[in-house]
Design an enzyme around this catalytic site. Structure first.
Site, PDB file in Angstrom:
ATOM      1  N   SER A 173       0.515  -2.445   0.127  1.00  9.46           N
ATOM      2  CA  SER A 173       0.338  -3.898   0.247  1.00  9.46           C
ATOM      3  C   SER A 173      -0.822  -4.380  -0.622  1.00  9.46           C
ATOM      4  O   SER A 173      -1.929  -3.841  -0.560  1.00  9.46           O
ATOM      5  CB  SER A 173       0.071  -4.277   1.703  1.00  9.46           C
ATOM      6  OG  SER A 173       1.166  -3.946   2.521  1.00  9.46           O
TER       7      SER A 173
ATOM      8  N   GLU B 293      -7.600  -0.355  11.894  1.00  6.97           N
ATOM      9  CA  GLU B 293      -6.559  -1.320  11.542  1.00  6.97           C
ATOM     10  C   GLU B 293      -6.030  -2.054  12.768  1.00  6.97           C
ATOM     11  O   GLU B 293      -5.603  -3.201  12.681  1.00  6.97           O
ATOM     12  CB  GLU B 293      -5.404  -0.600  10.827  1.00  6.97           C
ATOM     13  CG  GLU B 293      -4.294  -1.512  10.359  1.00  6.97           C
ATOM     14  CD  GLU B 293      -3.199  -0.758   9.631  1.00  6.97           C
ATOM     15  OE1 GLU B 293      -2.452  -1.390   8.868  1.00  6.97           O
ATOM     16  OE2 GLU B 293      -3.075   0.468   9.829  1.00  6.97           O
TER      17      GLU B 293
ATOM     18  N   GLY C 221      -3.698   3.532   0.023  1.00  8.98           N
ATOM     19  CA  GLY C 221      -2.784   4.493  -0.600  1.00  8.98           C
ATOM     20  C   GLY C 221      -2.418   5.622   0.343  1.00  8.98           C
ATOM     21  O   GLY C 221      -2.922   6.741   0.200  1.00  8.98           O
ATOM     22  N   TYR C 222      -1.545   5.340   1.293  1.00  6.21           N
ATOM     23  CA  TYR C 222      -1.113   6.333   2.276  1.00  6.21           C
ATOM     24  C   TYR C 222       0.333   6.760   2.028  1.00  6.21           C
ATOM     25  O   TYR C 222       0.616   7.883   1.657  1.00  6.21           O
ATOM     26  CB  TYR C 222      -1.241   5.765   3.697  1.00  6.21           C
ATOM     27  CG  TYR C 222      -2.607   5.822   4.317  1.00  6.21           C
ATOM     28  CD1 TYR C 222      -3.750   6.058   3.557  1.00  6.21           C
ATOM     29  CD2 TYR C 222      -2.773   5.621   5.683  1.00  6.21           C
ATOM     30  CE1 TYR C 222      -4.999   6.099   4.143  1.00  6.21           C
ATOM     31  CE2 TYR C 222      -4.022   5.661   6.276  1.00  6.21           C
ATOM     32  CZ  TYR C 222      -5.134   5.898   5.504  1.00  6.21           C
ATOM     33  OH  TYR C 222      -6.371   5.940   6.089  1.00  6.21           O
ATOM     34  N   SER C 223       1.278   5.851   2.256  1.00  7.10           N
ATOM     35  CA  SER C 223       2.704   6.190   2.255  1.00  7.10           C
ATOM     36  C   SER C 223       3.177   6.657   0.881  1.00  7.10           C
ATOM     37  O   SER C 223       2.678   6.205  -0.161  1.00  7.10           O
ATOM     38  CB  SER C 223       3.544   4.991   2.692  1.00  7.10           C
ATOM     39  OG  SER C 223       3.280   4.647   4.038  1.00  7.10           O
TER      40      SER C 223
ATOM     41  N   GLU D 206       9.011   5.093  15.762  1.00  5.24           N
ATOM     42  CA  GLU D 206       9.305   6.485  16.105  1.00  5.24           C
ATOM     43  C   GLU D 206       8.037   7.335  16.086  1.00  5.24           C
ATOM     44  O   GLU D 206       7.796   8.152  16.988  1.00  5.24           O
ATOM     45  CB  GLU D 206      10.348   7.056  15.134  1.00  5.24           C
ATOM     46  CG  GLU D 206      11.754   6.464  15.288  1.00  5.24           C
ATOM     47  CD  GLU D 206      11.901   5.093  14.678  1.00  5.24           C
ATOM     48  OE1 GLU D 206      12.950   4.465  14.878  1.00  5.24           O
ATOM     49  OE2 GLU D 206      10.968   4.619  13.987  1.00  5.24           O
TER      50      GLU D 206
END
Length: 388
Positions: A161, A244, A127-129, A369
């Protein structure tokens, strides 16, 4: 024979003996754009692996692993890919959360969660983005407030995901009101069956739904389910991202090589290889893949000290761009046939699926980026980008 070669032979022999019978049909199943394939059967396969001691091979023995050396871990992932074994379903717990808990977790957290990851009894997601904080993780707005013996989580995550198949999510949330950027964040372990959690699958270009939106509306997790101290979430989250990009990338490259070889075979069959421009692009793809491997081996030097350093960003940019371009090459080799679906209503060929899914390679796990900013600031020592 070296210990590593003996270990490699053991892995190869076990896979040859066990990818048979009920598991024989799982060869090649799953993976990017095909994550929906045989999930239940792949879960059973992975639990079969666990019963024979082949999950979490790189973890210390005291936590249920084999204590495999870095070289042995590389051998395991390469042999797994060479055997065309099915895509793993527990990799987020095994490769990301598990090493994070070993490095930062409490004894109670390790005792609670690590055995279930080893046994593949609980699946995890990341649960990051968020809608306004994708690769820029420091901009997260999901918040969590301490309420007695619990944390109460409110906010939204996206591009999560495997959330629709997961039991738990490790969540980066803002726990200090008024804090900004990477300050005031905490790393929480949240059960996805808790009241207040809603998961909505996102339909991708491939027609499948690996990614999800996850909504937390006052979802509650135990106060003890915080990894590191309150406010240390940035440090813990960055360590997870380092894990990761670990040894499993070598197995990933075996899959890349198989895809490239299949593209070359197709070009020879349909005559596309007679075009000098196509031949040049194939040659560049081959040399690029060799470069990816050397970059990965160089990067893994950091694993021995705990986690890859920011140099891992170099490898992420290179393989993501390379794989996206391989998808483009595959479609060009297919020619006009590549524009036709394999069947109704949206049955894709392997080449079409490769092309469509690989568009995301340069975005997920940190966009190109953002990776370039990391390289500039942390590797080259250039001034940091101005922020609002």
């Amino acid at each position: 024979m070296s210990d590593v070669e003996e270990f490699r032979r053991e892995v190869r022999g076990w896979l040859r003996a066990h990818l048979t019978g009920e598991f024989a049909s799982l060869r090649g199943r799953g993976g990017p754009g095909r994550e929906h394939e045989a999930h239940t059967e792949r879960l059973a396969w992975e639990r079969h692996m666990a019963a024979h001691g082949w999950t979490c091979v790189g973890w210390p023995e005291e936590y249920g692993g084999r204590g495999a050396s870095l070289e042995e871990q590389v051998a395991f992932h390469e042999e797994y890919a060479l055997a065309d074994a099915p895509a793993r379903v527990g990799h987020i717990g095994e490769q990301l959360l598990g090493p994070t808990l070993i490095a930062f977790g409490t004894p109670a957290q390790r005792a609670r969660f690590l055995p279930r990851i080893v046994a593949v009894d609980e699946l995890w997601c990341q649960g990051y983005s968020e809608p306004d904080a994708g690769s820029d993780l420091a901009g997260v707005r999901t918040r969590a407030a301490r309420d007695g013996d619990t944390w109460v989580v409110t906010g939204q995550k996206v591009w999560t995901s495997g959330a629709h198949e997961a039991d738990w999510c490790f969540v980066v949330a803002r726990t200090e009101p008024g804090s900004t950027r990477h300050h005031g964040l905490s790393y929480l372990l949240v059960p996805l069956d808790a009241p207040g959690v809603e998961i909505r699958p996102i339909v991708q270009l491939t027609g499948t739904s690996e990614f999800n939106e996850v909504f937390f509306d006052g979802a509650v997790t135990d106060a003890a389910h915080i990894v590191g101290a309150p406010g240390d979430g940035w440090k813990v989250a960055m360590a997870t991202l380092g894990f990761e990009r670990g040894v499993s990338t070598l197995g990933q490259q075996v899959g890349f090589r198989r895809e490239l070889e299949a593209v070359i075979a197709l070009a020879r069959r349909n005559g596309a290889a007679d075009d000098p421009i196509v031949r040049d692009r194939i040659a560049r793809a081959w040399t690029g893949l060799e470069t990816i491997r050397f970059n990965a081996l160089r990067m893994l030097g950091g694993v021995a000290t705990g986690a890859p350093g920011p140099e891992a960003s170099i490898n992420k940019i290179f393989w993501a761009t390379w794989h996206r371009e391989l998808g483009e090459l595959a479609m060009d080799v297919c020619g006009a046939d590549g524009l036709l679906a394999a069947g109704e209503p949206y049955d894709l060929t392997d080449w079409q699926r490769l092309y469509l899914f690989s568009r995301a390679d340069t975005l997920y796990a940190g966009s190109n980026e953002i990776q370039r900013n990391i390289i500039a600031e942390r590797v080259l020592g250039l001034p940091k980008e101005a922020r609002p």
